[in-house]
Motif scaffolding. Structure first.
Motif, mmCIF file in Angstrom:
data_model
loop_
_atom_site.group_PDB
_atom_site.id
_atom_site.type_symbol
_atom_site.label_atom_id
_atom_site.label_comp_id
_atom_site.label_asym_id
_atom_site.label_seq_id
_atom_site.Cartn_x
_atom_site.Cartn_y
_atom_site.Cartn_z
ATOM 1 N N ALA A 100 47.542 65.540 49.706
ATOM 2 C CA ALA A 100 47.033 65.240 48.366
ATOM 3 C C ALA A 100 46.774 66.530 47.591
ATOM 4 N N GLU A 101 46.225 67.529 48.282
ATOM 5 C CA GLU A 101 46.007 68.822 47.637
ATOM 6 C C GLU A 101 47.332 69.467 47.258
ATOM 7 N N LEU A 102 48.321 69.328 48.106
ATOM 8 C CA LEU A 102 49.650 69.867 47.815
ATOM 9 C C LEU A 102 50.242 69.205 46.574
ATOM 10 N N SER A 103 50.151 67.896 46.484
ATOM 11 C CA SER A 103 50.701 67.180 45.325
ATOM 12 C C SER A 103 50.026 67.641 44.046
ATOM 13 N N ASP A 104 48.716 67.854 44.094
ATOM 14 C CA ASP A 104 47.995 68.341 42.915
ATOM 15 C C ASP A 104 48.469 69.741 42.541
ATOM 16 N N ALA A 105 48.662 70.591 43.551
ATOM 17 C CA ALA A 105 49.101 71.964 43.283
ATOM 18 C C ALA A 105 50.491 71.991 42.675
ATOM 19 N N ALA A 106 51.363 71.082 43.108
ATOM 20 C CA ALA A 106 52.743 71.071 42.622
ATOM 21 C C ALA A 106 52.846 70.571 41.187
ATOM 22 N N ALA A 107 51.835 69.854 40.719
ATOM 23 C CA ALA A 107 51.886 69.297 39.361
ATOM 24 C C ALA A 107 51.747 70.380 38.296
ATOM 25 N N SER A 108 50.911 71.382 38.557
ATOM 26 C CA SER A 108 50.649 72.400 37.542
ATOM 27 C C SER A 108 51.874 73.211 37.156
#
Length: 237
Positions: free
Chosen positions: A82-90
């Motif tokens: 979930a943290e990875l998905s958030d990081a990839a959005a930016s």
């Protein structure tokens, strides 16, 4: 000889989930040294589709994504993904990312010959028996395209923690709640069936420091599957 306790092995999933919940971005945003090495190789070899095993919170995944690669990131702790998905959005690279919560003791959720490379940093060191590691290596070979790259890192029997801590059987030791399978040369060779001879590079990481091997191999193609080069046209006289 200490017997492996399946219940103790299974509890590692809970331990990792709790760890990620308690320590957001515990490894920081910077990619690991092995990932930077892999990235250089992947760019040189024009790798486009990467499978990362044990992606965690994605510090290495992000390096591959920023380089324009498509990445399938697997981990059995959904909190890290979930943290990875958030990081990839930016940075706008989420379109190239696929994540899945997955236990590598089960078959990999990818089709045959679907990726150019498989990368993992210390995933093979997890609470996995030799038999499970052998099966996982065969799965890696299955999903790799012919000539595809397998790069993984492992703590080895020369590590300061090897032979210490709680004995969990099968060259596994527990320290601070984490179970580590320490590798020797024979195990690297055992997992290399169907791959080129391993390139093994020693390196250190962390404060202990941990002593690791970076193993790089390429999927080999059986001789009967290789192009027939025996029929060559004779030069004109």
């Amino acid at each position: 000889m200490t017997e492996v306790d399946p219940l103790v092995m299974d509890d590692q999933r809970r331990h990792w989930r709790t760890t990620f919940q308690s320590n957001p971005a515990m490894y920081g945003p910077a990619p690991s040294g092995p990932a930077l090495h892999a990235l250089e190789l992947f760019e040189r070899e024009r790798v486009r589709d990467v499978l990362e095993l044990g992606a965690g919170q994605g510090r290495d995944t992000m390096a591959f994504l920023r380089a324009g690669m498509n990445v399938t990131a697997l981990d059995y702790a959904p909190e890290g993904l979930a943290e990875l998905s958030d990081a990839a959005a930016s940075p706008g690279v989420a379109v190239k990312l696929t994540t899945a919560a997955h236990d590598v003791r089960s078959p990999l959720p990818l089709p045959d010959e679907s990726v150019d490379a498989v990368f993992s940093h210390m995933l093979f060191n997890m609470a996995l028996t030799t038999g499970q590691l052998t099966t996982l290596a065969a799965e890696v070979r299955r999903v790799l395209r012919p000539g595809g790259w397998h790069i993984y890192t492992v703590r080895h029997t020369g590590d300061p923690h090897a032979g210490t801590g709680l004995d969990r059987g099968d060259n596994m030791r527990e320290h601070g709640g984490f179970i580590v399978h320490f590798f020797d040369q024979d195990l690297v060779n055992c997992l290399g069936q169907g791959f080129s001879a391993p390139e093994i590079v020693s390196f250190e990481e962390g404060d202990l420091p941990r002593r690791l091997w970076r193993v790089t191999q390429r999927k080999t193609v059986p001789a009967n599957d290789a192009p027939d080069r025996s029929r060559r046209s004779s030069p004109e006289s």
